[in-house]
Every structure is written in structure tokens, then in C-alpha cells.
Scaffold this motif. Structure first.
Motif, PDB file in Angstrom:
ATOM      1  N   UNK A 121       0.822  -1.204   0.000  1.00 24.60           N
ATOM      2  CA  UNK A 121       0.000   0.000   0.000  1.00 24.60           C
ATOM      3  C   UNK A 121       0.865   1.267   0.000  1.00 24.60           C
ATOM      4  N   UNK A 122       0.875   2.042  -1.086  1.00 26.27           N
ATOM      5  CA  UNK A 122       1.694   3.256  -1.119  1.00 26.27           C
ATOM      6  C   UNK A 122       1.007   4.486  -0.518  1.00 26.27           C
ATOM      7  N   UNK A 123      -0.209   4.339  -0.005  1.00 23.23           N
ATOM      8  CA  UNK A 123      -0.908   5.509   0.537  1.00 23.23           C
ATOM      9  C   UNK A 123      -0.092   6.234   1.607  1.00 23.23           C
ATOM     10  N   UNK A 124       0.578   5.493   2.532  1.00 22.38           N
ATOM     11  CA  UNK A 124       1.393   6.210   3.527  1.00 22.38           C
ATOM     12  C   UNK A 124       2.524   7.028   2.903  1.00 22.38           C
ATOM     13  N   UNK A 125       3.056   6.591   1.776  1.00 21.93           N
ATOM     14  CA  UNK A 125       4.090   7.355   1.085  1.00 21.93           C
ATOM     15  C   UNK A 125       3.506   8.679   0.586  1.00 21.93           C
ATOM     16  N   UNK A 126       2.339   8.620  -0.024  1.00 18.31           N
ATOM     17  CA  UNK A 126       1.688   9.843  -0.502  1.00 18.31           C
ATOM     18  C   UNK A 126       1.362  10.774   0.664  1.00 18.31           C
ATOM     19  N   UNK A 127       0.871  10.207   1.769  1.00 21.87           N
ATOM     20  CA  UNK A 127       0.540  11.048   2.923  1.00 21.87           C
ATOM     21  C   UNK A 127       1.787  11.716   3.497  1.00 21.87           C
ATOM     22  N   UNK A 128       2.861  10.955   3.637  1.00 24.05           N
ATOM     23  CA  UNK A 128       4.081  11.492   4.243  1.00 24.05           C
ATOM     24  C   UNK A 128       4.684  12.625   3.410  1.00 24.05           C
ATOM     25  N   UNK A 129       4.507  12.567   2.109  1.00 24.01           N
ATOM     26  CA  UNK A 129       5.080  13.587   1.231  1.00 24.01           C
ATOM     27  C   UNK A 129       4.061  14.642   0.812  1.00 24.01           C
ATOM     28  N   UNK A 130       2.886  14.619   1.423  1.00 26.19           N
ATOM     29  CA  UNK A 130       1.905  15.674   1.199  1.00 26.19           C
ATOM     30  C   UNK A 130       1.155  15.607  -0.102  1.00 26.19           C
ATOM     31  N   UNK A 131       1.153  14.463  -0.787  1.00 29.35           N
ATOM     32  CA  UNK A 131       0.472  14.361  -2.083  1.00 29.35           C
ATOM     33  C   UNK A 131      -0.887  13.669  -2.001  1.00 29.35           C
ATOM     34  N   UNK A 132      -1.180  13.037  -0.883  1.00 28.98           N
ATOM     35  CA  UNK A 132      -2.447  12.310  -0.757  1.00 28.98           C
ATOM     36  C   UNK A 132      -3.681  13.188  -0.973  1.00 28.98           C
ATOM     37  N   UNK A 133      -3.697  14.451  -0.547  1.00 29.36           N
ATOM     38  CA  UNK A 133      -4.902  15.275  -0.777  1.00 29.36           C
ATOM     39  C   UNK A 133      -5.265  15.474  -2.244  1.00 29.36           C
ATOM     40  N   UNK A 134      -4.309  15.217  -3.138  1.00 28.10           N
ATOM     41  CA  UNK A 134      -4.574  15.431  -4.559  1.00 28.10           C
ATOM     42  C   UNK A 134      -5.016  14.153  -5.268  1.00 28.10           C
ATOM     43  N   UNK A 135      -5.100  13.049  -4.544  1.00 29.69           N
ATOM     44  CA  UNK A 135      -5.454  11.760  -5.152  1.00 29.69           C
ATOM     45  C   UNK A 135      -6.871  11.379  -4.725  1.00 29.69           C
ATOM     46  N   UNK A 136      -7.728  11.116  -5.699  1.00 35.20           N
ATOM     47  CA  UNK A 136      -9.122  10.771  -5.419  1.00 35.20           C
ATOM     48  C   UNK A 136      -9.336   9.281  -5.223  1.00 35.20           C
ATOM     49  N   UNK A 137      -8.461   8.457  -5.796  1.00 37.04           N
ATOM     50  CA  UNK A 137      -8.633   7.003  -5.679  1.00 37.04           C
ATOM     51  C   UNK A 137      -7.296   6.319  -5.918  1.00 37.04           C
ATOM     52  N   UNK A 138      -7.125   5.181  -5.258  1.00 43.38           N
ATOM     53  CA  UNK A 138      -5.961   4.318  -5.482  1.00 43.38           C
ATOM     54  C   UNK A 138      -6.477   2.980  -6.001  1.00 43.38           C
ATOM     55  N   UNK A 139      -5.978   2.568  -7.142  1.00 47.27           N
ATOM     56  CA  UNK A 139      -6.364   1.281  -7.727  1.00 47.27           C
ATOM     57  C   UNK A 139      -5.075   0.480  -7.881  1.00 47.27           C
ATOM     58  N   UNK A 140      -4.887  -0.477  -6.973  1.00 43.91           N
ATOM     59  CA  UNK A 140      -3.623  -1.171  -6.828  1.00 43.91           C
ATOM     60  C   UNK A 140      -3.782  -2.630  -7.240  1.00 43.91           C
ATOM     61  N   UNK A 141      -2.846  -3.123  -8.009  1.00 49.34           N
ATOM     62  CA  UNK A 141      -2.970  -4.464  -8.587  1.00 49.34           C
ATOM     63  C   UNK A 141      -3.188  -5.537  -7.525  1.00 49.34           C
ATOM     64  N   UNK A 142      -2.432  -5.465  -6.426  1.00 48.60           N
ATOM     65  CA  UNK A 142      -2.528  -6.545  -5.440  1.00 48.60           C
ATOM     66  C   UNK A 142      -3.863  -6.549  -4.709  1.00 48.60           C
TER      67      UNK A 142
END
Length: 229
Positions: free
Chosen positions: A139-160
Motif C-alpha cells: 500500500x503506497x498511501x502512507x508514502x503519498x501522505x508522508x510527502x503531502x500528495x495524498x490530498x490530490x489523489x481521489x482514488x488508489x487502484x492497486x494491482x494486489x
């Protein structure tokens, strides 16, 4: 274009260099290698493709070939594939193989490309919805949150999470559904012409960037702002 699908590794973020990855894990374990041995071991790990998001394997060992082909469909398969590749390289402690895998999932192992925040913020200002569509085993969501990019992402569609990996058009279809977007009004942005190019089968436009170190790719994402005007 009213929606954008973005790949993660090599598109929005770049993983740390293999030598830094290895050094961080050794340091955490209280181990050291002479400088020359550290460099040689890092190069060996890079040749076998042990760092997820880094260089691909020069050659996939036969006993890992099937696992490698399906690695992004399941978290356990992903871990087994990459720790299996790492085990092709001798390390001073067997526990380091899993420690290396754990390290690559931390926010500290990743940095966004220099223009990623600017471009994602610009898409948000334009009312363009964004989904991250990634072949990945964690799950890369914590990476996006830590670097401040999560607010710009509406959905995560991850293969696994879906048992489907790009270029299968079903993964892109799920992303369009998550955004409520028509594929014909959607742009897929990625660095892998085969995997990310699968979006074209669904009717999406596709834009490619090069999977390069951050200092060699300062502004490759900025054209997205023109493509979505």
C-alpha cells in the motif's frame, strides 16, 4: 481530459538508489560493510533487480520466473519475488533480505519527482480527478501522505488489491469507475509502455514519461497541465 490515471513508481515517485537502500538497512541492523564491499553488493543487488521500483533484473532466475510474472497480483507473491531475487546476492545476515523488503515500503525510501506536487495541485485546481493505478504488492498511501500528495489523489487502484495487473484493461476500468470518468475523457500517465499502454485498449489517451533519477527529470509531468486544459 476530465480525469487522469497516474502510475506510482517512476512516474510520480522515484525510489532511493540501491546503495542508499542497502546502507540504511545495514545501519538499522547495526552492521557495516567496507565502502568498496558496500558498493559491490549494491551493484549486485541492482543487477538482480532486488529493489522494487529500481532497475529490473538483468536475468530472472528460472526458479523465480513464474513468481516474477505474477508478482503484482498478491502481496505475498510480491514479497516472495523480490526477496527471492535479493537472496541471489550473499549478505552478512539472512534477516537482511526481509529487512530490505520492509525498507522499500517506507516513505523514507521514496521521493516525489520535483514537479509532482505542482502538477497534482494544478489538476485539482482544474477540477480534474486523479487516480493512482499501480502494479504493486503493498500500500503506497502512507508514502503519498508522508510527502503531502495524498490530498490530490481521489482514488488508489492497486494491482494486489484486485488480483489484476497492468496491462490488463480491467484495472484501468476499475480506476475510471472509481473516478466516475469516461475512459474516452481520461488520460493515463506512466513510464512503462507495455503495462501503462494497456489503458489504450479501454479508449484512454496515454502519455509516457521516462523512468529516470529525479535530477534527470525535473519537469516531465508539467505537460499534463496543458493536456488537461
Amino acid at each position: 481530459m476530465k480525469a487522469v490515471l497516474c502510475d506510482f513508481s517512476g512516474t510520480l515517485f522515484r525510489v532511493e538508489p540501491t546503495e542508499s537502500w542497502l546502507a540504511a538497512v545495514l545501519d538499522r541492523a547495526g552492521l557495516t560493510l567496507p565502502e568498496g564491499e558496500l558498493r559491490r553488493t549494491a551493484r549486485a543487488l541492482e543487477r538482480v533487480g532486488a529493489l522494487p521500483g529500481g532497475a529490473p533484473p538483468e536475468v530472472v532466475p528460472g526458479h523465480l520466473a513464474e513468481l516474477w510474472a505474477t508478482r503484482d497480483r498478491d502481496a505475498a507473491l510480491h514479497r516472495a519475488a523480490f526477496t527471492g531475487l535479493a537472496r541471489e546476492v550473499p549478505l552478512p545476515d539472512p534477516a537482511l533480505y526481509d529487512a530490505l523488503y520492509e525498507r522499500h515500503m517506507t516513505p523514507a525510501a521514496w521521493q516525489p519527482y520535483d514537479d509532482a506536487a505542482e502538477v497534482l495541485a494544478g489538476l485539482r485546481e482544474r477540477g480534474v480527478r486523479v487516480a493512482v493505478v499501480s502494479n504493486i504488492g503493498w500500500d503506497p498511501r502512507p508514502v503519498f501522505r508522508a510527502h503531502g500528495l495524498d490530498p490530490y489523489v481521489d482514488a488508489y487502484v492497486l494491482s494486489y488489491e484486485h488480483g489484476i495487473q497492468k496491462p490488463d484493461p480491467r484495472l484501468f476500468s476499475l480506476a475510471c469507475e472509481a473516478l466516475g470518468a469516461d475512459p474516452r475523457e481520461t488520460l493515463m500517465v506512466g513510464d512503462d509502455r507495455r503495462a501503462d499502454g494497456g489503458a489504450s485498449e479501454l479508449g484512454c489517451a496515454v502519455h509516457f514519461v521516462d523512468h529516470l533519477p529525479r535530477h534527470r527529470r525535473p519537469n516531465a509531468l508539467r505537460p499534463l497541465l496543458d493536456l488537461t486544459d
